[in-house]
Design an enzyme around this catalytic site. Structure first.
Site, PDB file in Angstrom:
ATOM      1  N   GLU A 253      -9.799  -1.993   5.293  1.00 54.02           N
ATOM      2  CA  GLU A 253     -10.398  -1.674   6.592  1.00 54.02           C
ATOM      3  C   GLU A 253     -11.664  -2.502   6.830  1.00 54.02           C
ATOM      4  O   GLU A 253     -12.264  -3.005   5.882  1.00 54.02           O
ATOM      5  CB  GLU A 253     -10.762  -0.181   6.630  1.00 54.02           C
ATOM      6  CG  GLU A 253      -9.582   0.758   6.413  1.00 54.02           C
ATOM      7  CD  GLU A 253      -8.676   0.887   7.629  1.00 54.02           C
ATOM      8  OE1 GLU A 253      -8.875   0.173   8.627  1.00 54.02           O
ATOM      9  OE2 GLU A 253      -7.745   1.711   7.569  1.00 54.02           O
TER      10      GLU A 253
ATOM     11  N   HIS B 277      -7.262  -4.714  10.255  1.00 60.98           N
ATOM     12  CA  HIS B 277      -7.003  -4.460   8.825  1.00 60.98           C
ATOM     13  C   HIS B 277      -5.688  -5.096   8.380  1.00 60.98           C
ATOM     14  O   HIS B 277      -4.761  -5.271   9.178  1.00 60.98           O
ATOM     15  CB  HIS B 277      -7.067  -2.963   8.482  1.00 60.98           C
ATOM     16  CG  HIS B 277      -5.916  -2.128   8.933  1.00 60.98           C
ATOM     17  ND1 HIS B 277      -6.063  -0.832   9.354  1.00 60.98           N
ATOM     18  CD2 HIS B 277      -4.593  -2.382   9.038  1.00 60.98           C
ATOM     19  CE1 HIS B 277      -4.891  -0.340   9.680  1.00 60.98           C
ATOM     20  NE2 HIS B 277      -3.978  -1.252   9.498  1.00 60.98           N
TER      21      HIS B 277
ATOM     22  N   ASP C 136       0.812  -1.213   0.000  1.00 57.20           N
ATOM     23  CA  ASP C 136       0.000   0.000   0.000  1.00 57.20           C
ATOM     24  C   ASP C 136       0.846   1.265   0.000  1.00 57.20           C
ATOM     25  O   ASP C 136       2.067   1.222   0.175  1.00 57.20           O
ATOM     26  CB  ASP C 136      -0.972   0.008   1.198  1.00 57.20           C
ATOM     27  CG  ASP C 136      -0.314  -0.453   2.509  1.00 57.20           C
ATOM     28  OD1 ASP C 136       0.927  -0.435   2.589  1.00 57.20           O
ATOM     29  OD2 ASP C 136      -1.040  -0.815   3.441  1.00 57.20           O
TER      30      ASP C 136
ATOM     31  N   ASN D 290      -7.541  -2.895  14.433  1.00 55.44           N
ATOM     32  CA  ASN D 290      -8.930  -3.175  14.037  1.00 55.44           C
ATOM     33  C   ASN D 290      -9.014  -4.367  13.077  1.00 55.44           C
ATOM     34  O   ASN D 290     -10.056  -4.619  12.486  1.00 55.44           O
ATOM     35  CB  ASN D 290      -9.565  -1.934  13.395  1.00 55.44           C
ATOM     36  CG  ASN D 290      -8.860  -1.509  12.106  1.00 55.44           C
ATOM     37  OD1 ASN D 290      -7.921  -2.158  11.657  1.00 55.44           O
ATOM     38  ND2 ASN D 290      -9.314  -0.424  11.515  1.00 55.44           N
TER      39      ASN D 290
HETATM   40  C1  F6R Z   1       1.425  -1.362   6.178  1.00 56.94           C
HETATM   41  C2  F6R Z   1       0.123  -1.967   6.293  1.00 56.94           C
HETATM   42  C3  F6R Z   1      -0.695  -1.926   7.552  1.00 56.94           C
HETATM   43  C4  F6R Z   1       0.110  -2.243   8.797  1.00 56.94           C
HETATM   44  C5  F6R Z   1      -0.766  -2.191  10.038  1.00 56.94           C
HETATM   45  C6  F6R Z   1       0.037  -2.403  11.307  1.00 56.94           C
HETATM   46  O1  F6R Z   1       1.947  -1.534   4.882  1.00 56.94           O
HETATM   47  O2  F6R Z   1      -0.313  -2.485   5.330  1.00 56.94           O
HETATM   48  O3  F6R Z   1      -1.752  -2.835   7.427  1.00 56.94           O
HETATM   49  O4  F6R Z   1       0.683  -3.518   8.671  1.00 56.94           O
HETATM   50  O5  F6R Z   1      -1.409  -0.946  10.121  1.00 56.94           O
HETATM   51  O6  F6R Z   1       0.906  -1.330  11.476  1.00 56.94           O
HETATM   52  P1  F6R Z   1       2.063  -1.342  12.583  1.00 56.94           P
HETATM   53  O7  F6R Z   1       2.973  -2.462  12.206  1.00 56.94           O
HETATM   54  O8  F6R Z   1       2.731  -0.012  12.478  1.00 56.94           O
HETATM   55  O9  F6R Z   1       1.393  -1.583  13.886  1.00 56.94           O
END
Ligand code: F6R
Length: 252
Positions: A154, A149, A78, A147
């Site tokens: 989401e 995701h 992403d 959450n």
């Molecule tokens: C990042 C991504 C997100 C993160 C998720 C957890 O490329 O796709 O889904 O993996 O938000 O983020 P952290 O690791 O910062 O807790």
């Protein structure tokens, strides 16, 4: 590195470690083993804090002469939208800093969705087509949001298959505000791989640590497949490898 628990279901292995370093080393070892067998491996990559330890460990192995990235190709999950790749909060910048600039990967072989694409729908179509043409990722690295995701998919009433533009939830904007000067500066949109590209990966490596991920990990693994916990779709994937610490495992 103490491994505390192993196994879950036939298609999902969960390994719980005492420390972030332990889970990062184990996840990196999994990736490294596959890379050695297939030097032109296709890696699906994630940003965020969770995989930083994995990238540090892969870098360490490269520096020790144990890993060669010269034939590796990658697709990131992403990117914020709109955001320039040069912005130090962009995911392109993150990947360069945390991995690509530290190993011998050819940056021409690394793709991150273009957060400045004028025609965002075309960018999404081309991204999916490029992943499909590569035969899908051999390994998709994932973190997980509090959450549930994955990527920026989401919680919603449905799963989206294609790479697409999404509006970030308040929850995600708040969670990511720590990386920006203020919450107002967090972009309100992102481009994310959809579930089709994620599920087309031959193997999934998901890393998570800390109690803030415990509920998401429990819902992902034990809550049934439900788009309100996007990561739960992984229950339908044939090879999921989850590397977590004790705090993230506390509700299992
Ligand atoms: C990042 C991504 C997100 C993160 C998720 C957890 O490329 O796709 O889904 O993996 O938000 O983020 P952290 O690791 O910062 O807790």
């Amino acid at each position: 590195m103490e491994k505390l628990y192993y196994g879950f279901k036939d298609n999902i292995k969960v390994e719980v470690f005492d420390s972030y370093e332990g889970l990062s080393r184990a996840a990196a070892a999994f990736i490294a083993e596959r890379m050695k067998k297939k030097p032109d491996i296709i890696l699906g990559l994630a940003t965020g804090s969770s995989p930083v330890g994995v990238y540090d460990e892969l870098t360490r192995m490269y520096e020790a002469g144990d890993l060669d990235f010269s034939a590796v190709r990658s697709f990131n999950l992403d990117e914020y939208y709109p955001l320039e790749p040069e912005n130090d909060q962009s995911y392109r910048y993150f990947m360069n800093k945390n991995l690509f600039d530290r190993v011998n990967i050819d940056k021409a072989n690394t793709r991150v969705p273009n957060g400045m694409a004028e025609d965002i729908e075309l960018e999404c179509e081309e991204y999916d087509a490029a992943i499909a043409a590569a035969g899908g990722a051999d390994i998709q690295v994932l973190g997980i949001g509090g959450n549930g995701h994955i990527g920026f998919n989401e919680p919603d009433g449905f799963f989206t298959a294609e790479t697409h533009k999404v509006a970030l939830t308040e929850n995600t904007i708040k969670a990511n505000a720590r990386f920006f000067a203020s919450e107002e500066e967090v972009p309100r949109f992102a481009v994310t791989m959809g579930m089709g590209a994620i599920m087309s990966a031959k193997s999934i490596v998901l890393v998570a640590n800390g109690g803030a991920k415990a509920q998401a990990i429990a819902s992902m693994l034990t809550g049934g497949v439900d788009p309100l916990c996007p990561a739960s779709i992984l229950q339908l994937h044939p090879d999921v490898n989850v590397f977590i610490d004790k705090a993230a495992a506390e509700l299992l």
